[in-house]
Design a protein around this motif. Structure first.
Motif, PDB file in Angstrom:
ATOM      1  N   ASN A  13       0.811  -1.216   0.000  1.00 39.05           N
ATOM      2  CA  ASN A  13       0.000   0.000   0.000  1.00 39.05           C
ATOM      3  C   ASN A  13       0.845   1.266   0.000  1.00 39.05           C
ATOM      4  OD1 ASN A  13      -1.879   2.108   1.203  1.00 39.05           O
ATOM      5  ND2 ASN A  13      -3.278   0.385   0.894  1.00 39.05           N
ATOM      6  N   LYS A  14       1.831   1.313   0.884  1.00 36.68           N
ATOM      7  CA  LYS A  14       2.662   2.512   1.039  1.00 36.68           C
ATOM      8  C   LYS A  14       4.034   2.287   0.431  1.00 36.68           C
ATOM      9  CE  LYS A  14      -0.195   5.127   3.426  1.00 36.68           C
ATOM     10  NZ  LYS A  14      -0.667   6.435   2.961  1.00 36.68           N
ATOM     11  N   VAL A  17       0.259   4.237  -2.824  1.00 36.73           N
ATOM     12  CA  VAL A  17      -1.032   4.936  -2.859  1.00 36.73           C
ATOM     13  C   VAL A  17      -0.802   6.441  -2.971  1.00 36.73           C
ATOM     14  CG1 VAL A  17      -3.039   5.569  -1.475  1.00 36.73           C
ATOM     15  CG2 VAL A  17      -2.402   3.171  -1.720  1.00 36.73           C
ATOM     16  N   ASP A  18       0.137   6.952  -2.183  1.00 40.60           N
ATOM     17  CA  ASP A  18       0.429   8.388  -2.215  1.00 40.60           C
ATOM     18  C   ASP A  18       0.989   8.810  -3.573  1.00 40.60           C
ATOM     19  OD1 ASP A  18      -0.314   8.961   0.484  1.00 40.60           O
ATOM     20  OD2 ASP A  18       1.515   7.982   1.131  1.00 40.60           O
ATOM     21  N   ILE A  21      -1.848   8.922  -6.047  1.00 45.61           N
ATOM     22  CA  ILE A  21      -2.686  10.106  -5.856  1.00 45.61           C
ATOM     23  C   ILE A  21      -2.043  11.319  -6.501  1.00 45.61           C
ATOM     24  CG2 ILE A  21      -3.520  11.756  -4.125  1.00 45.61           C
ATOM     25  CD1 ILE A  21      -4.076   9.346  -2.303  1.00 45.61           C
ATOM     26  N   GLU A  34      -8.776   6.952   0.564  1.00 43.61           N
ATOM     27  CA  GLU A  34      -7.886   5.815   0.797  1.00 43.61           C
ATOM     28  C   GLU A  34      -8.620   4.738   1.590  1.00 43.61           C
ATOM     29  OE1 GLU A  34      -3.844   6.660   1.974  1.00 43.61           O
ATOM     30  OE2 GLU A  34      -4.126   8.784   1.489  1.00 43.61           O
ATOM     31  N   LEU A  39      -7.062   2.761  -3.023  1.00 43.30           N
ATOM     32  CA  LEU A  39      -7.793   4.017  -3.026  1.00 43.30           C
ATOM     33  C   LEU A  39      -8.904   4.021  -4.053  1.00 43.30           C
ATOM     34  CD1 LEU A  39      -6.297   6.858  -5.084  1.00 43.30           C
ATOM     35  CD2 LEU A  39      -5.057   4.713  -4.989  1.00 43.30           C
ATOM     36  N   HIS A 126      -7.017  13.741   3.453  1.00 46.03           N
ATOM     37  CA  HIS A 126      -5.725  13.648   2.790  1.00 46.03           C
ATOM     38  C   HIS A 126      -4.634  14.267   3.655  1.00 46.03           C
ATOM     39  CE1 HIS A 126      -2.566  13.930  -0.242  1.00 46.03           C
ATOM     40  NE2 HIS A 126      -3.149  12.845  -0.703  1.00 46.03           N
TER      41      HIS A 126
END
Length: 278
Positions: A13-14, A17-18, A21, A34, A39, A126
């Protein structure tokens, strides 16, 4: 307005995801939720190009990342129900809670902002909105003239008034965001926020004490010269909406436009910067 919902599952995920986005925002996606799988990202149907989205995802994902994407149409009249099903209270440090009308307030912090979630970016979920809120508590807003650029739901503008400003201009390019700012200002008993639909060229005013801009790197870079012309000497500029790799680029461009670097803050991979006008 009909929207396309992009459901993106990403493992791990990390920080992917960021990163997704940040890149999807460049394509016109304007709201993100998220979740444990990755997301949900939203874009007006008329702005959606599936082939470009797929190219971006292929380009940014590492070879070790596994992802799947699917899309569905979200009719305009279903948007609020979609947000209500996903929207959770947000607590910024121990100072501020950002809530929807349907949330319980018994565990909230003393200072609260109530937001009716619609299509606007900036509900507080966010990381960039949270960072900006945190940093705003370190700035003197009393009787200050404030510009909130790319205001979304109006969270930052509302917080500016709660912190003492009595002259706030909240600008967003989307008409439904401008309408949402008015609704949320009334919901929070705010009297000093003017909502305006438009881009940077709709601002004729000068002499701002504080400018808040939580957008993305490219827009910030293009608008920095205007911020410089609109802000008072000694005024505070707060920027967010970008990743660590953008920090040096933005810092250098801000310096070229007459700003002195004061500090930075991050939450996960997202960063914010604070400057003073020389």
């Amino acid at each position: 307005m009909d929207y396309i919902e992009l459901d993106l599952h990403i493992t791990p995920n990390k920080p992917w995801v960021d990163i997704a986005i940040a890149n999807l925002a460049e394509l016109g996606f304007d709201s993100f939720v998220e979740n444990e799988n990755g997301l949900l990202a939203y874009i007006p149907k008329n702005n959606f190009d599936e082939s470009i989205v797929n190219e971006i995802l292929i380009d940014i994902m590492d070879v070790e990342v596994v992802y799947q994407s699917s899309t569905r149409l979200i009719p305009h009249q279903n948007w609020n129900a979609t947000w209500e099903s996903e929207f959770e209270p947000v607590h910024v440090a121990d100072k501020l809670s950002i809530l929807a009308p349907f949330h319980e307030k018994k565990d909230a912090n003393d200072m609260q902002i109530e937001i009716m979630p619609k299509m606007s970016f900036g509900t507080g979920h966010h990381e960039t909105t949270q960072i900006m809120c945190e940093q705003m508590f370190d700035v003197n807003f009393h009787e200050k003239k404030v510009l909130d650029m790319g205001a979304g739901t109006g969270v930052l503008a509302i917080l500016a008034e709660k912190l003492g400003s009595k002259n706030i201009l909240a600008v967003d390019i989307e008409d439904w965001s401008a309408e949402n700012i008015v609704e949320n200002s009334h919901r929070n008993d705010c009297s000093y926020i003017e909502s305006r639909c438009g881009d940077i060229d709709c601002i004729s005013e000068n002499g701002f004490d504080i400018i808040l801009a939580n957008i993305n790197r490219n827009i910030l870079l293009s608008q920095l010269p205007v911020y410089s012309s609109k802000i008072k000497k000694g005024g505070t500029l707060m920027l967010s909406g970008f990743l660590e790799g953008d920090v040096d680029i933005l810092t250098n461009e801000a310096s070229n436009n007459g700003f002195e670097f004061l500090g930075k803050k991050n939450k996960d991979v997202w960063f914010s910067l604070v400057f003073k006008k020389r």
